[in-house]
Design a protein around this motif. Structure first.
Motif, PDB file in Angstrom:
ATOM      1  N   LEU A 195     -37.806  28.979  25.508  1.00 28.07           N
ATOM      2  CA  LEU A 195     -37.013  30.113  25.034  1.00 28.07           C
ATOM      3  C   LEU A 195     -37.888  31.168  24.358  1.00 28.07           C
ATOM      4  CD1 LEU A 195     -33.884  28.315  23.521  1.00 28.07           C
ATOM      5  CD2 LEU A 195     -33.976  29.652  25.634  1.00 28.07           C
ATOM      6  N   THR A 196     -38.929  30.724  23.684  1.00 29.89           N
ATOM      7  CA  THR A 196     -39.870  31.663  23.067  1.00 29.89           C
ATOM      8  C   THR A 196     -40.521  32.521  24.147  1.00 29.89           C
ATOM      9  OG1 THR A 196     -40.270  30.052  21.289  1.00 29.89           O
ATOM     10  CG2 THR A 196     -41.873  31.837  21.539  1.00 29.89           C
ATOM     11  N   ALA A 197     -40.855  31.893  25.271  1.00 23.82           N
ATOM     12  CA  ALA A 197     -41.418  32.634  26.409  1.00 23.82           C
ATOM     13  C   ALA A 197     -40.386  33.585  27.005  1.00 23.82           C
ATOM     14  CB  ALA A 197     -41.915  31.657  27.464  1.00 23.82           C
ATOM     15  N   TRP A 198     -39.131  33.111  27.119  1.00 26.58           N
ATOM     16  CA  TRP A 198     -38.077  33.942  27.709  1.00 26.58           C
ATOM     17  C   TRP A 198     -37.851  35.201  26.871  1.00 26.58           C
ATOM     18  CZ3 TRP A 198     -33.376  36.101  26.574  1.00 26.58           C
ATOM     19  CH2 TRP A 198     -32.584  36.520  27.664  1.00 26.58           C
ATOM     20  N   ILE A 199     -37.801  35.042  25.565  1.00 22.79           N
ATOM     21  CA  ILE A 199     -37.594  36.193  24.688  1.00 22.79           C
ATOM     22  C   ILE A 199     -38.745  37.188  24.816  1.00 22.79           C
ATOM     23  CG2 ILE A 199     -37.572  36.852  22.241  1.00 22.79           C
ATOM     24  CD1 ILE A 199     -35.798  34.370  21.769  1.00 22.79           C
ATOM     25  N   ALA A 200     -39.964  36.663  24.949  1.00 25.73           N
ATOM     26  CA  ALA A 200     -41.120  37.541  25.098  1.00 25.73           C
ATOM     27  C   ALA A 200     -41.087  38.307  26.421  1.00 25.73           C
ATOM     28  CB  ALA A 200     -42.409  36.721  25.006  1.00 25.73           C
ATOM     29  N   SER A 201     -40.543  37.682  27.470  1.00 27.34           N
ATOM     30  CA  SER A 201     -40.551  38.304  28.799  1.00 27.34           C
ATOM     31  C   SER A 201     -39.268  39.063  29.121  1.00 27.34           C
ATOM     32  CB  SER A 201     -40.799  37.238  29.878  1.00 27.34           C
ATOM     33  OG  SER A 201     -39.779  36.261  29.879  1.00 27.34           O
ATOM     34  N   HIS A 202     -38.270  38.993  28.228  1.00 28.34           N
ATOM     35  CA  HIS A 202     -37.004  39.700  28.442  1.00 28.34           C
ATOM     36  C   HIS A 202     -36.660  40.545  27.213  1.00 28.34           C
ATOM     37  CE1 HIS A 202     -36.872  36.462  31.392  1.00 28.34           C
ATOM     38  NE2 HIS A 202     -35.846  37.030  31.989  1.00 28.34           N
ATOM     39  N   PRO A 203     -37.565  41.409  26.769  1.00 31.42           N
ATOM     40  CA  PRO A 203     -37.346  42.141  25.511  1.00 31.42           C
ATOM     41  C   PRO A 203     -36.163  43.096  25.559  1.00 31.42           C
ATOM     42  CG  PRO A 203     -39.213  43.060  26.696  1.00 31.42           C
ATOM     43  CD  PRO A 203     -38.833  41.802  27.415  1.00 31.42           C
ATOM     44  N   GLU A 204     -35.703  43.443  26.781  1.00 27.61           N
ATOM     45  CA  GLU A 204     -34.602  44.392  26.892  1.00 27.61           C
ATOM     46  C   GLU A 204     -33.230  43.774  26.651  1.00 27.61           C
ATOM     47  OE1 GLU A 204     -34.647  42.229  30.667  1.00 27.61           O
ATOM     48  OE2 GLU A 204     -36.204  43.082  29.398  1.00 27.61           O
ATOM     49  N   THR A 205     -33.150  42.444  26.593  1.00 23.25           N
ATOM     50  CA  THR A 205     -31.847  41.796  26.445  1.00 23.25           C
ATOM     51  C   THR A 205     -31.391  41.789  24.982  1.00 23.25           C
ATOM     52  OG1 THR A 205     -32.823  39.604  26.147  1.00 23.25           O
ATOM     53  CG2 THR A 205     -32.335  40.288  28.410  1.00 23.25           C
ATOM     54  N   PRO A 206     -30.083  41.816  24.772  1.00 24.35           N
ATOM     55  CA  PRO A 206     -29.578  41.754  23.388  1.00 24.35           C
ATOM     56  C   PRO A 206     -30.052  40.502  22.651  1.00 24.35           C
ATOM     57  CG  PRO A 206     -27.832  42.451  24.881  1.00 24.35           C
ATOM     58  CD  PRO A 206     -28.997  42.047  25.746  1.00 24.35           C
ATOM     59  N   THR A 207     -30.129  39.376  23.351  1.00 20.06           N
ATOM     60  CA  THR A 207     -30.576  38.133  22.700  1.00 20.06           C
ATOM     61  C   THR A 207     -31.985  38.279  22.145  1.00 20.06           C
ATOM     62  OG1 THR A 207     -29.178  36.779  24.143  1.00 20.06           O
ATOM     63  CG2 THR A 207     -31.017  35.678  23.037  1.00 20.06           C
ATOM     64  N   ALA A 208     -32.892  38.807  22.970  1.00 19.13           N
ATOM     65  CA  ALA A 208     -34.277  38.969  22.532  1.00 19.13           C
ATOM     66  C   ALA A 208     -34.369  39.965  21.378  1.00 19.13           C
ATOM     67  CB  ALA A 208     -35.145  39.424  23.702  1.00 19.13           C
ATOM     68  N   GLN A 209     -33.612  41.035  21.452  1.00 20.28           N
ATOM     69  CA  GLN A 209     -33.658  42.047  20.396  1.00 20.28           C
ATOM     70  C   GLN A 209     -33.106  41.510  19.081  1.00 20.28           C
ATOM     71  OE1 GLN A 209     -31.705  45.503  22.066  1.00 20.28           O
ATOM     72  NE2 GLN A 209     -33.171  45.636  23.746  1.00 20.28           N
ATOM     73  N   GLU A 210     -32.113  40.644  19.173  1.00 19.26           N
ATOM     74  CA  GLU A 210     -31.532  40.057  17.965  1.00 19.26           C
ATOM     75  C   GLU A 210     -32.480  39.047  17.324  1.00 19.26           C
ATOM     76  OE1 GLU A 210     -27.775  37.142  16.719  1.00 19.26           O
ATOM     77  OE2 GLU A 210     -27.848  38.073  18.706  1.00 19.26           O
ATOM     78  N   MET A 211     -33.158  38.257  18.166  1.00 15.99           N
ATOM     79  CA  MET A 211     -34.001  37.173  17.654  1.00 15.99           C
ATOM     80  C   MET A 211     -35.312  37.694  17.058  1.00 15.99           C
ATOM     81  SD  MET A 211     -32.325  34.412  18.040  1.00 15.99           S
ATOM     82  CE  MET A 211     -30.868  33.840  18.912  1.00 15.99           C
ATOM     83  N   GLY A 212     -36.019  38.524  17.801  1.00 13.71           N
ATOM     84  CA  GLY A 212     -37.250  39.119  17.313  1.00 13.71           C
ATOM     85  C   GLY A 212     -38.287  38.106  16.851  1.00 13.71           C
ATOM     86  N   THR A 213     -39.069  38.506  15.834  1.00 12.93           N
ATOM     87  CA  THR A 213     -40.148  37.652  15.341  1.00 12.93           C
ATOM     88  C   THR A 213     -39.626  36.446  14.562  1.00 12.93           C
ATOM     89  OG1 THR A 213     -40.398  39.040  13.383  1.00 12.93           O
ATOM     90  CG2 THR A 213     -41.806  39.541  15.270  1.00 12.93           C
ATOM     91  N   ASP A 214     -38.386  36.516  14.099  1.00  9.61           N
ATOM     92  CA  ASP A 214     -37.819  35.372  13.377  1.00  9.61           C
ATOM     93  C   ASP A 214     -37.762  34.135  14.272  1.00  9.61           C
ATOM     94  OD1 ASP A 214     -37.497  36.864  11.102  1.00  9.61           O
ATOM     95  OD2 ASP A 214     -35.346  37.206  11.369  1.00  9.61           O
ATOM     96  N   PHE A 215     -37.494  34.359  15.541  1.00 12.80           N
ATOM     97  CA  PHE A 215     -37.423  33.215  16.458  1.00 12.80           C
ATOM     98  C   PHE A 215     -38.800  32.583  16.617  1.00 12.80           C
ATOM     99  CE2 PHE A 215     -36.951  30.987  20.524  1.00 12.80           C
ATOM    100  CZ  PHE A 215     -35.737  30.344  20.315  1.00 12.80           C
TER     101      PHE A 215
END
Length: 333
Positions: free
Chosen positions: A295-315
């Motif tokens: 999931l850490t990889a997914w957030i890094a590779s999908h920065p345009e999604t609301p999930t990634a934007q919400e999680m940010g560096t806290d994740f």
């Protein structure tokens, strides 16, 4: 919203989805509204004349081929035919196909439609423990079906192995690109990856441990309606370790104090349907760590999604915290 799913793109996909609605019997007055954006864009289509509601999934380009999408739908239909799980019916078009296509600036976009299923995402509270008992039983039924089902020779889905999650050929990108990582913490996560690679290799991939799984049973893909626990979104289904389905189920709540009770309930529910050995149970925390890094990889590779934007560096910080606890629990210095 920015990136691939900016407002202009959402409108283009909405229009594209509307253009293929007649093939599913929707009239010209049907409305199309955005539901969610994650790997794909999902819309709700409503026909005011007939009262029909369909959920449309517009697939992200470059992830699944049409054959992979059709294979997913084939498994869903087989599960429904055997009454294995409550999941929405894929809708057949007037031409007999399950998949529609439209051109979006020279890119072929695939669209599938499902019957609307009522329900709400479960909350991460005490009631979730009972839900995970049900989910364990559902997971066991899914896995038993996967072991016995005779797949078509044309069936193809991705595999979720170490190589394709955290290794050299990751489906969701490289966790090393995550925001907030420094050299020290990268080294820590590299150590975790090496340990996971070793343990997964030891565990093996025989037919009793590795097969066709849902692979994304997170809370957002569960629908509670009274006593019914429905499962949606088989978009990530593929070949993986059966215990990984538990790890996926606690996505984004891995650090919640309720997780040990959820794990116990899931195992207990699973064992009401099918055996789940001590060796299998001992692997669950490792699968949770694997999933968290994925999931850490997914957030890094999908920065345009609301999930990634919400999680940010806290994740990323949470992943580091988990990694430290993981190595300590595994006795790794």
């Amino acid at each position: 919203m920015s990136g691939i799913y900016d407002d202009g793109m959402i409108e283009a996909l909405r229009n594209g989805a509307a253009s293929v609605l007649p093939g599913w019997g929707m009239g010209p007055d049907a409305s199309v509204s955005l539901l969610t954006v994650s790997e794909n864009a999902t819309f709700l289509a409503s026909d005011p004349v007939t009262g029909a509601n369909l959920v449309l999934r517009v697939h992200r380009p470059g992830y699944h081929t049409r054959n992979e999408i059709e294979s997913e739908l084939a498994w869903i239909n087989a599960l429904r035919a055997s009454d294995i799980v409550d999941t929405p019916k894929p809708c057949v078009r007037g031409d007999g196909n399950l998949v529609a296509e439209f051109d979006q600036d020279g890119v072929c976009r695939h669209v599938v439609a499902f019957e609307f299923m009522p329900g709400a995402e479960p909350s991460a509270d005490e009631a979730l423990v009972d839900g995970f008992f049900k989910l364990g039983a559902i997971s066991a039924r899914l896995h038993d079906h996967a072991r016995q089902w005779k797949r078509s020779v044309n069936f193809v889905r991705k595999s979720w192995t170490f190589d394709t999650t955290l290794g050299a050929n990751p489906h969701w990108g490289d966790w090393r690109a995550a925001a907030g990582l420094d050299g020290e913490n990268t080294a820590l996560l590299e150590q975790v990856c090496a340990h996971l690679d070793h343990k997964l290799s030891e565990f093996g991939m025989d037919n009793e441990r590795f097969g066709l799984i849902h692979a994304d049973l997170r809370l957002a893909n569960l629908l509670v309606d009274g006593q019914r626990l429905g499962v949606i979104d088989f978009d990530d289904c593929g070949f993986g370790w059966f215990g990984y389905d538990f790890a996926a189920a606690i996505s984004f709540i891995e650090l919640d104090p309720i997780v040990p009770a959820l794990k116990e309930a899931w195992i207990e529910g699973y064992r009401t349907i099918s055996p789940f050995s001590t060796a299998d149970a001992d692997m669950l925390d490792r699968f949770v760590m694997l999933r968290r890094l994925l999931l850490t990889a997914w957030i890094a590779s999908h920065p345009e999604t609301p999930t990634a934007q919400e999680m940010g560096t806290d994740f990323t910080a949470g992943t580091i915290e988990m990694a430290q606890s993981y190595l300590q629990a595994e006795g790794v210095q």
